[in-house]
Design a protein around this motif. Structure first.
Motif, PDB file in Angstrom:
ATOM      1  N   TRP A 477      61.772  12.158   4.000  1.00 22.78           N
ATOM      2  CA  TRP A 477      62.202  11.978   5.402  1.00 22.78           C
ATOM      3  C   TRP A 477      63.717  11.798   5.503  1.00 22.78           C
ATOM      4  CZ3 TRP A 477      58.143   8.032   7.835  1.00 22.78           C
ATOM      5  CH2 TRP A 477      56.949   8.713   8.060  1.00 22.78           C
ATOM      6  N   ASP A 478      64.278  11.027   4.562  1.00 19.67           N
ATOM      7  CA  ASP A 478      65.723  10.771   4.604  1.00 19.67           C
ATOM      8  C   ASP A 478      66.518  12.069   4.649  1.00 19.67           C
ATOM      9  OD1 ASP A 478      65.641   8.046   4.699  1.00 19.67           O
ATOM     10  OD2 ASP A 478      65.972   7.729   2.551  1.00 19.67           O
ATOM     11  N   CYS A 479      65.969  13.132   4.049  1.00 23.80           N
ATOM     12  CA  CYS A 479      66.670  14.417   4.020  1.00 23.80           C
ATOM     13  C   CYS A 479      66.067  15.415   4.992  1.00 23.80           C
ATOM     14  CB  CYS A 479      66.630  14.989   2.616  1.00 23.80           C
ATOM     15  SG  CYS A 479      67.603  13.982   1.524  1.00 23.80           S
ATOM     16  N   GLY A 480      65.206  14.959   5.872  1.00 26.30           N
ATOM     17  CA  GLY A 480      64.622  15.876   6.855  1.00 26.30           C
ATOM     18  C   GLY A 480      63.442  16.666   6.327  1.00 26.30           C
ATOM     19  N   LEU A 481      62.872  16.253   5.175  1.00 30.19           N
ATOM     20  CA  LEU A 481      61.743  16.986   4.598  1.00 30.19           C
ATOM     21  C   LEU A 481      60.440  16.192   4.758  1.00 30.19           C
ATOM     22  CD1 LEU A 481      63.449  18.293   1.321  1.00 30.19           C
ATOM     23  CD2 LEU A 481      63.327  19.385   3.570  1.00 30.19           C
ATOM     24  N   TYR A 526      56.033  18.762  -1.806  1.00 27.63           N
ATOM     25  CA  TYR A 526      56.936  19.440  -0.878  1.00 27.63           C
ATOM     26  C   TYR A 526      56.705  20.944  -1.050  1.00 27.63           C
ATOM     27  CZ  TYR A 526      60.743  21.525   1.497  1.00 27.63           C
ATOM     28  OH  TYR A 526      61.452  22.315   2.351  1.00 27.63           O
TER      29      TYR A 526
ATOM     30  N   ILE B 458      64.752   7.017   8.593  1.00 22.85           N
ATOM     31  CA  ILE B 458      64.818   8.355   9.190  1.00 22.85           C
ATOM     32  C   ILE B 458      63.411   8.917   9.093  1.00 22.85           C
ATOM     33  CG2 ILE B 458      65.766  10.679   8.901  1.00 22.85           C
ATOM     34  CD1 ILE B 458      68.313   9.328   7.834  1.00 22.85           C
ATOM     35  N   PHE B 459      62.931   9.502  10.175  1.00 18.77           N
ATOM     36  CA  PHE B 459      61.533   9.952  10.194  1.00 18.77           C
ATOM     37  C   PHE B 459      61.410  11.152  11.125  1.00 18.77           C
ATOM     38  CE2 PHE B 459      62.421   6.367  12.932  1.00 18.77           C
ATOM     39  CZ  PHE B 459      61.969   6.792  14.175  1.00 18.77           C
ATOM     40  N   PRO B 460      60.398  12.005  10.887  1.00 17.92           N
ATOM     41  CA  PRO B 460      60.318  13.226  11.693  1.00 17.92           C
ATOM     42  C   PRO B 460      59.927  12.938  13.144  1.00 17.92           C
ATOM     43  CG  PRO B 460      58.790  13.308   9.812  1.00 17.92           C
ATOM     44  CD  PRO B 460      59.342  11.935   9.864  1.00 17.92           C
ATOM     45  N   THR B 463      56.532  11.163  14.794  1.00 14.88           N
ATOM     46  CA  THR B 463      56.011  10.046  14.000  1.00 14.88           C
ATOM     47  C   THR B 463      55.644   8.887  14.917  1.00 14.88           C
ATOM     48  OG1 THR B 463      57.417  10.692  12.147  1.00 14.88           O
ATOM     49  CG2 THR B 463      56.570   8.434  12.124  1.00 14.88           C
ATOM     50  N   ASN B 550      65.901  20.459   7.493  1.00 13.96           N
ATOM     51  CA  ASN B 550      65.154  20.295   8.745  1.00 13.96           C
ATOM     52  C   ASN B 550      63.811  21.022   8.630  1.00 13.96           C
ATOM     53  OD1 ASN B 550      64.333  19.830  11.319  1.00 13.96           O
ATOM     54  ND2 ASN B 550      65.901  21.080  12.306  1.00 13.96           N
ATOM     55  N   PHE B 551      62.859  20.349   7.967  1.00 13.06           N
ATOM     56  CA  PHE B 551      61.541  20.917   7.663  1.00 13.06           C
ATOM     57  C   PHE B 551      60.821  21.362   8.937  1.00 13.06           C
ATOM     58  CE2 PHE B 551      56.930  19.916   6.735  1.00 13.06           C
ATOM     59  CZ  PHE B 551      56.717  20.950   5.838  1.00 13.06           C
ATOM     60  N   LYS B 552      60.401  22.641   8.956  1.00 11.61           N
ATOM     61  CA  LYS B 552      59.645  23.204  10.090  1.00 11.61           C
ATOM     62  C   LYS B 552      60.390  23.023  11.424  1.00 11.61           C
ATOM     63  CE  LYS B 552      55.573  23.874   7.749  1.00 11.61           C
ATOM     64  NZ  LYS B 552      55.099  25.205   7.450  1.00 11.61           N
ATOM     65  N   ARG B 554      61.440  20.517  12.829  1.00  7.18           N
ATOM     66  CA  ARG B 554      60.882  19.440  13.646  1.00  7.18           C
ATOM     67  C   ARG B 554      61.944  18.487  14.165  1.00  7.18           C
ATOM     68  NH1 ARG B 554      56.005  16.540  10.702  1.00  7.18           N
ATOM     69  NH2 ARG B 554      57.476  16.610   8.983  1.00  7.18           N
ATOM     70  N   SER B 556      64.656  15.146  13.256  1.00  2.00           N
ATOM     71  CA  SER B 556      64.400  13.793  12.781  1.00  2.00           C
ATOM     72  C   SER B 556      64.945  12.765  13.761  1.00  2.00           C
ATOM     73  CB  SER B 556      65.052  13.584  11.410  1.00  2.00           C
ATOM     74  OG  SER B 556      64.405  14.378  10.440  1.00  2.00           O
TER      75      SER B 556
END
Lengths: 623, 623
Positions: A477-481, A526, B458-460, B463, B550-552, B554, B556
Motif C-alpha cells: 500500500w505504501d507504494c500504491g500496490l 503481487y 497509505i491505503f487504496p 478501503t 498506482n495499482f489498477k 485505483r 491511494s
C-alpha cells in the motif's frame, strides 16, 4: 487456452428450462452454483456442472443462464482464467469490483416481470437460497427448486459419481478416536440443547470417523452424510467400501458395542427421506443442528421451528484446532515436502538454462519428487506452475495450450502441495533463474515484508484472522500496490487444503477467532497482468507468544512457520528490509538449514543439501 | 461517585409492567434502550431514561428489567463507570467479553415460558427490534410495543423536551445551500427508485436544512423530522422557533417558490400520523426510504412491501464527505482550538505544582480558553479531565465525589473538544507535569506508535476504516498490551462529534469506504485499571496520497492531521521510535509551530507561544 463453444449447450439448456418433463412451470433463469450437494469447493468430475456449461473450470464461480443472457460471477483470482475459457455467449461478472452487480441485482435487472428462477435444491446452500429468494421475491420474482438437475439432463457423457476405497487412520495420526469425537460432539449438542446433528460437509464426515477417501481429486474425502443423535449414529454411504474388513474393524461394525456407538450404515441416496422422517418425528423443543451452508433440500427436510443453524458446526471448529498428534504429523509432512522442493529447485537450476523445462514438466517433476516421500498420497491441489505473464493468473494451471518454457529471463511462481498420510502441505515460492530486474526485486521485497508482518505478528487471544490482513498489505500500500485476494486460509490435517472457520482476509466474513493449534496459510502476493506474478506462501501454526506484559491476562498468540523452504534471497532488495525483517529471514533460513538439512542428509540427497546450504546463507544488511 | 439507590424505582417499574392502564397485557421484561426517538447517542435530559432507572449515565448502554432481575449492557469504555454508578439491584453485562450473554440470550435464560418483553416502539431502532423479536419468538416469547413509555409513567419530575432557538448557517460555512442538498437527495432517490425519504436522525435534519440548534447538550441539533418527497418537503418541528425572521428567510418560508422547494412546517408530534397517511396512499412500486436504524414505530408506519431500508442514508454519506468550505472551516476551528489548549497547558504547567488544580478546575479552564475563541458555541462533549487512576475510566467525567487534584506525580489525560460555528473539534493529550516513570513512557510510546501508524498509513481508495484498526494496536500487541475501544469515529462539521458512516474499529460493522474529504478521529490508548490512562487523539482528514505506483489506477489515500496540538515529548521514549516515526513527530510539531504559532502571535498570546516553541523542539534519536 481456447474458449469452450457453448452456443449449442445453452440452446439445449434453454429448452429444458421450458420442458414440462423437467420443470413444473418454465423457469426464466437457471442458476448453476459451483459446489456439489456438500457445498465442497473441490468437486468430483460428475459435479463440474458449471464448468460443463460455461467452460470456466476455476474452483469458485456461479453461472446464471436466462433466456437472453449467460453470466458467470467469480473473484479476482480467476478474472483472467475465466475470460480465457469462456466464449462470447458469456458475460464475466468480476466480484469485488465496485460496479459489478450482485447475482440478485443482475437477475432483477434482466428478468421479465414475475419470473421464475430455478436452482437444484441439493446444490444451493440454505443461506444463499434465503438471501436470493428474499431479494427475488421483493422484486416480484420467485426462486423455485428444480428437482432434476437441468445440466445433468443435457450432459450426455456425464461421468459416474466416484465410489473409491477408504483409508482408515489410527490414533497415531488422529490423536483422538472416532468414539471420543462422537462423545465430544454430543456434549456440544447437549450444551446447545439439540437432539440431532447432521454432518453434510465431506471433510467433516471424514474427520469425525477418522476415515479418508479419494472420491474427489486432491481432497481425501468420500461421498457420505452422517446424522448423529444422542443415542444413534447413522452413516449414509454407498458401495462395497463398507465391506472392507479394515474399515469394518475401524468402525467396529461387527463388534458388540454400547448402542450409542453402534453405526447404522445406510445408502447415500436415502439421506433426504431419513432426514424427513427425523423431522416428522420431532417433539417440541427437539432441535436439529445443521450448518447454515447445508443444502436447501436437507434444511427444508427439518421444519423451520426445529432447525438450529450456525455458520460453523462444532465439528468444523474442533477440526480446525489441531491436537499434538496432528501438529506433529503436519510438521513431518512439511519437512518431507521441503525435501522434495529442495530437490526440485536444485534440478530446475540446472535444467532451466537449457530451455527444455516447461511449466508442465516442472509441475510433473515436483510431483515426482513429492511422491518419493513416505506416506505420500496425492497432490493437495492442482499445481500452479507459471512463468512470466502466466504468473499473473492467480490460480493458473498449465495446460498444453498455455504451457510456457521456463527461462533465465522470467520469474517463475510455483504454488503446490501434497497430501501425506500425516499432513497436508501448501507452499508458494517465486524464483528467478537468471538476474531479476530491480523492479521485480522491489515488488518481491514488498510481498516478503507483508509475509513477515503476518508471520511475526503478535496478537491477543480472541483475535480474528481478518484483523491481520492489512499487515500483509501495508508495505505494498505504501507504494500504491495491492493484490486482489485474501492473505490466508485454514489448512486441514490430511484433509482439505482450504478449510474453515478461520482465515486471514480483508473480506468481512464471520471467521472464528484464531486459537493455538489452528493452522492457516500466509500468502500475500503481487501480480502485474501480462508480465509476472509474485507470491510467498508458508503454512503457519498458531502458537502461544511470550510477551513482556499480559493485558487482562488474555495471553497472546503468534505463528510458527511449518513450511521450511528457502525464500530466494536473490529476489530480495535487502535495503528495503528493516533490521527486524532481515533477522526474521535469517532465522527462518537457519531453521530450514537445521531441520530440512538434517532430513536431506538422512535421505542421502547431497546435491539438494548443498543447494539448501547455499540458498540459506544469511542476508547482510547494508548499514 | 456513590451509586444511585434504585430499589423503590424498580419496584414501581415492575408494578407498571403489570398495570393494565399502561400495558395491554403484563410484560415480564421491559427494555430501556440508550437512545431517543431519533436514535441519538447524546440525548436531552428528558430522554435519559436509562440513567434515571439505573443511575448509569454513560453515552451507551441498554437496561433490561424483569420481575426478578435488572441488568445493563455496556462496552469497555464504561465498565468501571457503570460499576461505580449502579447499586446492587443491577448486574453489569460487559459487552465484548467472551462470556457475556447477548441481551436476547440472557432474556431467554431468565424469562418464564411464553413471556412478553415490552419496549417503547419509538425508542427501539427497527433493525434491533427485528433481531430481538426473532430471537425471542424462536424461544417462545414475544417482543411487544408498549405505546406509553413506562419509565415516563414513574418519572414524576421528568424535565420538559427542549425547544431552543435555531442558528442559520450561510454558504460560507456550509458550501452548499439546502435547496441544492434537496436536489442532490432527490437525485439519489430517483437512482434507487424511491418516492419518499424520511429523515429521522437529528444531525441529518440539521445538515439538510443548514440549521443548527441546542436542544441536546454538545450536539448542535434540534428535535425535528423531515419527509422529503419528489415534489414536497415536510419539516416536523415544534415551537415558536419557526417564527424567527432569520429562520423564515433562510428557509424562504414567506417567498414565492417553485412548489417542490416549498417547505410545509408541521407539528413534531404529527410525524407518525403523517407517515401512516403517506404509507396508506402509496401505489405499487412507490418505495419509502428509511434508515434501518429508524424507530420501529416509524418503520411500521410504512407497509413492509413499500419500505426501502439501508444502514446508511444518502444524507449520512453526503454529510460525511466534507466540501471545501467545510474543510476550511474545520481547519480554522482546529487552529483556534489549539490556541486554547496551548494556553491551558501553559497555565497548567505553572499551576499544577501548587496543588490547587483539580480535574474540574482544569476542565473549566479549558472551556474558558476555548470560549475566548471566535465563533465558539459550546463544548462538543463532556470534557474528560482525569488524573492518575481516573484516567483508566475511559469515558470519565469529573464530578465532585471523584474530583482529583492534578499533581506532578501522576499522568493527566484531557479529552475535550468544542463546537465552533465553523467546525467541531475533539482532541486528547496525555501529559505529565513532573517526571514520568520509564514504564509510563514506554506505554505512551507504544500508543504514539499506534497513532502514527494510522495517521501515516497509505491505503487504496475503497478501503474501509476497519481495515486500519490493527495498525493502531500492533506496537501494543507486540508487548502483550491492548485497549478495549475502537480507534476512531467520524466527526461532524459543526455537528455531532460522533457520526457515521465511517470509523476505525476492530468491530466488524458495515462501515462505508473512506473517501477523500471524510474526517475521522485517530485515538489509540492504553489503560491500567487503578493507576493511569493514556490516549493520543487527533482529528484527521482523509486526503489523496501520492504513491510511487498506482495499482489498477485505483489511487491511494492517507490522513492529514487537523488537530495541531503538541504531543508531550517528555512522555516519549525516543529509543522505541523508528526513524520514520521520529520524523513524523518532528514534522507534525513543525506544522504546529508554523500554523498555531502564527495564530498565537496574531492573538498576542506570547507566553503560550513560548510554551509551544519549547514543546515542539525536534526529537533527537540516539543512533
Amino acid at each position: 487456452m481456447s474458449p469452450k463453444i457453448t452456443t449449442e449447450l445453452l440452446k439445449q439448456l434453454r429448452q429444458v428450462m421450458k420442458n414440462p418433463k423437467f420443470v413444473q412451470e418454465p423457469v426464466q433463469a437457471y442458476i448453476v452454483p459451483s459446489g456439489d450437494a456438500h457445498q465442497s469447493e473441490y468437486i468430483a468430475p460428475c459435479d463440474c456442472r458449471r464448468a460443463f456449461i460455461s467452460g470456466f473450470d476455476g474452483s469458485a464461480g456461479t453461472a446464471i443462464v436466462t433466456e437472453q443472457h449467460a453470466a458467470i460471477w467469480t473473484d479476482g483470482r480467476y478474472f483472467l482464467q475465466a475470460a480465457h475459457q469462456m466464449d462470447n455467449n458469456w458475460t464475466l461478472m468480476k466480484m469485488g469490483l465496485k460496479d459489478t452487480p450482485t447475482q440478485e441485482d443482475w437477475l432483477v435487472s434482466v428478468l421479465p416481470e414475475g419470473s421464475k428462477v430455478g436452482v437444484d435444491p441439493f446444490i444451493i446452500p440454505a443461506d444463499q437460497w434465503k438471501r436470493m429468494s428474499k431479494a427475488l421475491r421483493s422484486a416480484g420474482h420467485d426462486l423455485v427448486p428444480v428437482k432434476e438437475n437441468l445440466i445433468d439432463t443435457i450432459w450426455t457423457d456425464c461421468p459416474q459419481r466416484p465410489c473409491k476405497p477408504l483409508i482408515t487412520l489410527d490414533l497415531s495420526y488422529t490423536g483422538v478416536s472416532w468414539r471420543d469425537k462422537i462423545v465430544a460432539l454430543r456434549s456440544k449438542m447437549a450444551e446447545r440443547k439439540v437432539m440431532w446433528f447432521v454432518v453434510t460437509a465431506l471433510d467433516e464426515v471424514a474427520w469425525l470417523f477418522n476415515l479418508r477417501g479419494s472420491d474427489v481429486e486432491y481432497n481425501p474425502v468420500f461421498f457420505a452424510y452422517a446424522v448423529i443423535g444422542m443415542n444413534t449414529i447413522r452413516l449414509f454411504i454407498d458401495g462395497d467400501r463398507m465391506m472392507d474388513p479394515p474399515v469394518r474393524e475401524h468402525l467396529q461394525l461387527d463388534s458388540t458395542l454400547e448402542p450409542e456407538f453402534k453405526i447404522q450404515v445406510m445408502p447415500y441416496g436415502s439421506i433426504l427421506s431419513e432426514l424427513q422422517a427425523v423431522g416428522a418425528g420431532l417433539s417440541p423443543k427437539e432441535k436439529v443442528w445443521l450448518s447454515d451452508k447445508a443444502s436447501y433440500a436437507l434444511t427444508e427436510a427439518i421444519p423451520k421451528a426445529y432447525r438450529y443453524l450456525t455458520p460453523y458446526t462444532p465439528i468444523c471448529i474442533a477440526k480446525a484446532v489441531k491436537n499434538a498428534a496432528e501438529t506433529e504429523g503436519m510438521r513431518r509432512a512439511h519437512i518431507k515436502d521441503a525435501v522434495a522442493l529442495c530437490e526440485l529447485f536444485t534440478w530446475l537450476e540446472k535444467e532451466v538454462p537449457k530451455g527444455t523445462v516447461t511449466e508442465i514438466i516442472a509441475a510433473d517433476k515436483a510431483e515426482e519428487f513429492r511422491s518419493q516421500q513416505k506416506d505420500f498420497v496425492e497432490l493437495s491441489f492442482a499445481t500452479i506452475s507459471s512463468t512470466g505473464p502466466n504468473g499473473a493468473i492467480i490460480h493458473y494451471k498449465p495446460v498444453p495450450e498455455t504451457n510456457r518454457t521456463l527461462s533465465v529471463n522470467e520469474i517463475y511462481l510455483l504454488d503446490s502441495g501434497a497430501q501425506y498420510k500425516d499432513g497436508t502441505t501448501d507452499v508458494t515460492r517465486t524464483m528467478h533463474f537468471g538476474t531479476p530486474s530491480a523492479y521485480e526485486k522491489e515488488c518481491f521485497t514488498y510481498v516478503l515484508k507483508g509475509h513477515i508482518a503476518v508471520s511475526a505478528a503478535i496478537f491477543p487471544n480472541g483475535t480474528k484472522g481478518h484483523l491481520l490482513d492489512s499487515f500483509a498489505r501495508s508495505a505494498l500500500w505504501d507504494c500504491g500496490l495491492d493484490y486482489l485476494h485474501g492473505t490466508g486460509h485454514g489448512v486441514g490435517s490430511f484433509l482439505n487444503v482450504h478449510e474453515g472457520p478461520c482465515g486471514i482476509s480483508y473480506k468481512t466474513f464471520a471467521d472464528e477467532p484464531l486459537e493455538a493449534g489452528m493452522i492457516v496459510s500466509d500468502e500475500p502476493g503481487y501480480y502485474e497482468d501480462g508480465s509476472f506474478g509474485i507470491r510467498i506462501e508458508n503454512v503457519v501454526l498458531v502458537i502461544p507468544a511470550e510477551t513482556k506484559y499480559n493485558f487482562k491476562n488474555r495471553g497472546s498468540l503468534t505463528f510458527e512457520p511449518l513450511t521450511l523452504v528457502p525464500i530466494q534471497t536473490k529476489m530480495i532488495d535487502v535495503n528495503l528490509l528493516t533490521e527486524k525483517e532481515c533477522n526474521w529471514v535469517n532465522e527462518y533460513h537457519q531453521k530450514c538449514r537445521e531441520v530440512v538439512g538434517a532430513e536431506l542428509e538422512r535421505q542421502g540427497r547431497h546435491e539438494a543439501l548443498r543447494w539448501l546450504l547455499r540458498e540459506t546463507e544469511p542476508l547482510a544488511r547494508v548499514q
